[in-house]
Design an enzyme around this catalytic site. Structure first.
Site, PDB file in Angstrom:
ATOM      1  N   GLY A  31      42.643  51.286  33.986  1.00  0.00           N
ATOM      2  CA  GLY A  31      42.806  50.184  34.939  1.00  0.00           C
ATOM      3  C   GLY A  31      43.655  49.101  34.296  1.00  0.00           C
ATOM      4  N   THR A  65      39.578  34.449  35.682  1.00  0.00           N
ATOM      5  CA  THR A  65      39.585  34.500  34.220  1.00  0.00           C
ATOM      6  C   THR A  65      39.470  35.916  33.640  1.00  0.00           C
ATOM      7  OG1 THR A  65      37.244  33.920  34.458  1.00  0.00           O
ATOM      8  CG2 THR A  65      38.740  32.175  33.765  1.00  0.00           C
ATOM      9  N   ILE A 110      38.526  59.067  39.505  1.00  0.00           N
ATOM     10  CA  ILE A 110      37.694  57.850  39.482  1.00  0.00           C
ATOM     11  C   ILE A 110      38.629  56.661  39.717  1.00  0.00           C
ATOM     12  CG2 ILE A 110      36.081  56.451  38.121  1.00  0.00           C
ATOM     13  CD1 ILE A 110      35.439  58.969  36.512  1.00  0.00           C
ATOM     14  N   SER A 116      41.060  59.086  34.642  1.00  0.00           N
ATOM     15  CA  SER A 116      40.752  60.150  35.582  1.00  0.00           C
ATOM     16  C   SER A 116      41.309  59.811  36.953  1.00  0.00           C
ATOM     17  CB  SER A 116      39.230  60.305  35.667  1.00  0.00           C
ATOM     18  OG  SER A 116      38.914  61.067  36.804  1.00  0.00           O
ATOM     19  N   LYS A 172      51.658  31.121  41.341  1.00  0.00           N
ATOM     20  CA  LYS A 172      50.380  30.439  41.591  1.00  0.00           C
ATOM     21  C   LYS A 172      50.341  29.170  40.738  1.00  0.00           C
ATOM     22  CE  LYS A 172      45.455  30.920  40.673  1.00  0.00           C
ATOM     23  NZ  LYS A 172      44.377  31.742  40.120  1.00  0.00           N
ATOM     24  N   GLU A 204      43.678  40.164  41.232  1.00  0.00           N
ATOM     25  CA  GLU A 204      45.097  39.950  41.533  1.00  0.00           C
ATOM     26  C   GLU A 204      45.541  38.509  41.354  1.00  0.00           C
ATOM     27  OE1 GLU A 204      45.681  42.148  45.312  1.00  0.00           O
ATOM     28  OE2 GLU A 204      45.930  43.853  43.948  1.00  0.00           O
TER      29      GLU A 204
HETATM   30  C1  LIG Z   1      35.477  41.370  43.019  1.00  0.00           C
HETATM   31  C2  LIG Z   1      36.321  41.160  41.787  1.00  0.00           C
HETATM   32  C3  LIG Z   1      37.424  40.310  41.843  1.00  0.00           C
HETATM   33  C4  LIG Z   1      38.203  40.096  40.710  1.00  0.00           C
HETATM   34  N1  LIG Z   1      39.245  39.232  40.766  1.00  0.00           N
HETATM   35  C5  LIG Z   1      39.926  38.932  39.643  1.00  0.00           C
HETATM   36  C6  LIG Z   1      41.015  38.035  39.682  1.00  0.00           C
HETATM   37  O1  LIG Z   1      41.397  37.531  40.728  1.00  0.00           O
HETATM   38  N2  LIG Z   1      41.644  37.763  38.521  1.00  0.00           N
HETATM   39  C7  LIG Z   1      41.287  38.338  37.340  1.00  0.00           C
HETATM   40  O2  LIG Z   1      41.888  38.026  36.319  1.00  0.00           O
HETATM   41  N3  LIG Z   1      40.296  39.225  37.295  1.00  0.00           N
HETATM   42  C8  LIG Z   1      39.607  39.544  38.397  1.00  0.00           C
HETATM   43  N4  LIG Z   1      38.610  40.473  38.339  1.00  0.00           N
HETATM   44  C9  LIG Z   1      38.287  41.107  37.055  1.00  0.00           C
HETATM   45  C10 LIG Z   1      39.271  42.204  36.587  1.00  0.00           C
HETATM   46  O3  LIG Z   1      40.521  41.635  36.280  1.00  0.00           O
HETATM   47  C11 LIG Z   1      39.558  43.318  37.518  1.00  0.00           C
HETATM   48  O4  LIG Z   1      38.388  43.748  38.099  1.00  0.00           O
HETATM   49  C12 LIG Z   1      40.272  44.459  36.794  1.00  0.00           C
HETATM   50  O5  LIG Z   1      41.070  45.140  37.686  1.00  0.00           O
HETATM   51  C13 LIG Z   1      39.283  45.411  36.152  1.00  0.00           C
HETATM   52  O6  LIG Z   1      39.905  46.243  35.311  1.00  0.00           O
HETATM   53  P1  LIG Z   1      39.218  47.278  34.329  1.00  0.00           P
HETATM   54  O7  LIG Z   1      40.399  47.956  33.762  1.00  0.00           O
HETATM   55  O8  LIG Z   1      38.241  46.663  33.397  1.00  0.00           O
HETATM   56  O9  LIG Z   1      38.326  48.282  35.224  1.00  0.00           O
HETATM   57  P2  LIG Z   1      38.704  49.386  36.360  1.00  0.00           P
HETATM   58  O10 LIG Z   1      39.793  48.918  37.219  1.00  0.00           O
HETATM   59  O11 LIG Z   1      37.415  49.746  36.996  1.00  0.00           O
HETATM   60  O12 LIG Z   1      39.250  50.630  35.541  1.00  0.00           O
HETATM   61  C14 LIG Z   1      38.388  51.594  34.960  1.00  0.00           C
HETATM   62  C15 LIG Z   1      39.185  52.803  34.518  1.00  0.00           C
HETATM   63  O13 LIG Z   1      38.316  53.674  33.808  1.00  0.00           O
HETATM   64  C16 LIG Z   1      38.523  54.997  34.266  1.00  0.00           C
HETATM   65  N5  LIG Z   1      37.288  55.756  34.074  1.00  0.00           N
HETATM   66  C17 LIG Z   1      36.005  55.380  34.353  1.00  0.00           C
HETATM   67  N6  LIG Z   1      35.152  56.366  34.044  1.00  0.00           N
HETATM   68  C18 LIG Z   1      35.895  57.386  33.543  1.00  0.00           C
HETATM   69  C19 LIG Z   1      35.597  58.679  33.063  1.00  0.00           C
HETATM   70  N7  LIG Z   1      34.355  59.172  33.025  1.00  0.00           N
HETATM   71  N8  LIG Z   1      36.612  59.454  32.636  1.00  0.00           N
HETATM   72  C20 LIG Z   1      37.898  59.005  32.657  1.00  0.00           C
HETATM   73  N9  LIG Z   1      38.250  57.784  33.112  1.00  0.00           N
HETATM   74  C21 LIG Z   1      37.255  56.996  33.552  1.00  0.00           C
HETATM   75  C22 LIG Z   1      38.923  54.870  35.725  1.00  0.00           C
HETATM   76  O14 LIG Z   1      39.618  56.015  36.177  1.00  0.00           O
HETATM   77  C23 LIG Z   1      39.803  53.628  35.649  1.00  0.00           C
HETATM   78  O15 LIG Z   1      41.103  54.022  35.270  1.00  0.00           O
HETATM   79  C24 LIG Z   1      37.854  40.749  39.480  1.00  0.00           C
HETATM   80  C25 LIG Z   1      36.765  41.615  39.452  1.00  0.00           C
HETATM   81  C26 LIG Z   1      36.003  41.830  40.581  1.00  0.00           C
HETATM   82  C27 LIG Z   1      34.833  42.777  40.506  1.00  0.00           C
END
Ligand SMILES: Cc1cc2nc3c(=O)[nH]c(=O)nc-3n(C[C@H](O)[C@H](O)[C@H](O)COP(=O)(O)OP(=O)(O)OC[C@H]3O[C@@H](n4cnc5c(N)ncnc54)[C@H](O)[C@@H]3O)c2cc1C
Length: 497
Positions: A15, A339, A43, A40, A79, A50
């Site tokens: 992600g 944040t 997933i 994956s 922004k 954003e």
């Molecule tokens: C409602 C909400 C609003 C948000 N708004 C903001 C915002 O405006 N600004 C900001 O800065 N942040 C925001 N965030 C926080 C954060 O920036 C984002 O949620 C961000 O997109 C999360 O990224 P991540 O990479 O941690 O998780 P995810 O996007 O969930 O990525 C997880 C990754 O792990 C992989 N994965 C999981 N399990 C497995 C497995 N078993 N095998 C292989 N791959 C696996 C998935 O395929 C995916 O690629 C927000 C969060 C939420 C919940």
């Protein structure tokens, strides 16, 4: 401790967090390291996240990212702040802009001069003394050579991950597609030794970065690191998100609109708008939240509303054994002040500063964890302030927030400002004085007194001083172009290259 030299870094998850980590590690340390990322296709990423804050520039500078190229690739808009609507009271709003407030002196910040001016009827709203605040309201923008203007972006999270993936792969990061099924630990040290995919493929590594989102597959499911729950302070535990068609000429700020049991975001991109409702499931069901969101959007919906469940809090250690959590796997505060991505980049830069090339030292781990903890603690207090300092008592949710006990550190800041108008930023803290002042005033804290040094100025001098600052802000912003004309020109000229 694992005293093995670190040669192989394995990032689990692709992600925003995973690809940010991959791009930075591959580009900046890739000559001496093998970097691989497992994700994956089955997933999905969380698909939100954003809105950003100005610190993203630091990360982009580190990676040599060109702003025009990045904006064109991610349909980004500029922004300059966040508009908070209905937070202090229904039909009341204020802006938390990214700029710096007026001009203070060695003993007292500008707010003290403004407070006396207010008492004497000499001033207008505090935002008239911050260029970015006025530019939010007037829809103006400029890229200034010496970076004297502070801006961030609204971006498409999916496109941003793809953009970073290109950088990571150009610098040698190997992408492995597959679902991680087993995390194998070394029997003696308890460190992670390898990840096995559903296909049977095994990926070995020396250091593992857990970017698997809320699943926290490595740091929690395998290493049982523990989680500190903050939901008594930040009770929202769900969000529903939907995208809509773009509105012409979007505003250069995020809208955060308080609702009965949470708040709604509106994030304008060049080609669409991101909408979401953050809510507390104790007071509102998923179906009610979906209906409330759909009743308050503009334009046509582009996808089905999607509910996301979460718990606010922080992982007890962000670095445990040979695993570092970056992204939602490390915890989640609240998207209210955008944040999340900032915290990811802090973790990545911190890891590079402490990179354990010669093997993991406990002192590095402890320092990393202490710094990560400080980052989230300060942000947590700032977010709680928005919920707690309110006049709203119209719903059970707002009555809970208004009456809930708050951390002593936050209570102290609020008392200090309310009693004396003073605000002090801690050395490494993200939000500076201007942020705290704008939000505390916006939420309804009006200090009882100003610093006595302001009385060194006569009333005439004070009036001239305040008028000059306001006129300078007005003059400066009047020279900035319309923000949407600017974006069209900026991104089109990039596309033409
Ligand atoms: C409602 C909400 C609003 C948000 N708004 C903001 C915002 O405006 N600004 C900001 O800065 N942040 C925001 N965030 C926080 C954060 O920036 C984002 O949620 C961000 O997109 C999360 O990224 P991540 O990479 O941690 O998780 P995810 O996007 O969930 O990525 C997880 C990754 O792990 C992989 N994965 C999981 N399990 C497995 C497995 N078993 N095998 C292989 N791959 C696996 C998935 O395929 C995916 O690629 C927000 C969060 C939420 C919940």
């Amino acid at each position: 401790m694992n005293k093995k030299p670190i040669k192989r870094v394995v990032i689990a998850g692709g992600g925003t967090a995973g690809w940010m980590a991959a791009a930075a590690l591959a580009k900046l340390l890739g000559k001496n390291l093998s970097v691989s990322l497992i994700e994956s296709d089955d997933i999905p990423t969380v698909g939100v996240g954003e809105a950003t804050i100005p610190t993203l520039h630091i990360f982009h500078r580190l990676l040599g990212i060109n702003e025009q190229e990045f904006m064109a690739a991610t349909n980004a808009t500029f922004k300059l702040g966040i508009k908070f609507e209905n937070w202090k009271a229904q039909n009341d709003d204020y802006i938390h802009s990214f700029g710096f407030l007026g001009q203070g002196c060695w003993a007292a910040g500008f707010q003290h001069f403004w407070l006396k001016g207010k008492e004497k009827g000499m001033v207008t709203q505090i935002g008239d003394y911050v260029p970015e605040h006025l530019a939010c309201r007037e829809g103006r923008f400029a890229v200034l050579a010496n970076q004297e203007q502070n801006h961030a972006y609204h971006l498409d999270a999916g496109l941003y991950a793809q953009f970073l993936r290109k950088i990571a792969e150009q610098h040698g990061c190997k992408r492995v597609e597959g679902k991680i099924q087993t995390v194998t630990l070394n029997e003696d040290s308890g460190d992670i030794s390898s990840l096995t995919l559903a296909s049977g493929e095994t990926v070995e590594g020396d250091l593992f970065i857990d970017c698997t989102g809320f699943r926290a597959l490595l740091i929690e499911q395998a290493l049982h690191t523990g989680f500190e729950d903050w939901s008594h302070w930040l009770p929202c535990d769900s969000a529903v998100a939907v995208q809509t068609t773009a509105k012409p000429n979007p505003v250069p700020y995020t809208r955060s609109i308080a609702r009965d049991a949470g708040w709604q975001w509106r994030i304008p991109l060049q080609n669409r708008t991101g909408n979401g409702l953050v809510f507390c499931s104790k007071y509102v069901s998923d179906e009610q939240a979906k209906a409330a969101l759909l009743a308050n959007i503009e334009g046509e919906t582009l996808n089905e509303p999607r509910v996301i469940k979460y718990k606010t809090g922080t992982r007890r250690k962000h670095w445990n054994k040979n695993c570092i959590a970056v992204g939602l796997s490390s915890g989640f505060i609240e998207p209210l002040e955008s944040t999340g991505i900032h915290l990811f980049q802090r973790a990545i830069v911190r890891l590079m500063l402490m990179f354990p090339s010669n093997g993991i030292e406990q002192a590095d781990v402890d320092e990393f964890n202490a710094q990560s903890r400080a980052d989230v603690e300060d942000i947590k207090d700032f977010i709680i302030l928005h919920y707690h300092q309110t006049e709203r008592t119209d719903t059970p949710f707002w009555r809970y927030c208004k009456n809930m006990p708050i951390p002593d550190t936050l209570a102290h800041r609020m008392d200090l400002f309310a009693g004396t108008g003073k605000v002090f930023k801690k050395a490494e803290e993200l939000f500076g004085e201007t942020s705290w002042i704008q939000v505390m005033l916006g939420q309804g804290i009006m200090p009882k007194q100003y610093h006595p040094i302001v009385d060194m100025m006569s009333d005439d001098e004070l009036q001239r001083f305040l008028n000059n600052i306001k006129a300078n802000v007005k003059r400066k912003v009047a020279n900035w172009p319309d923000v949407n004309d600017f974006i069209r020109h900026y991104c089109q000229s990039q596309a033409a290259q």
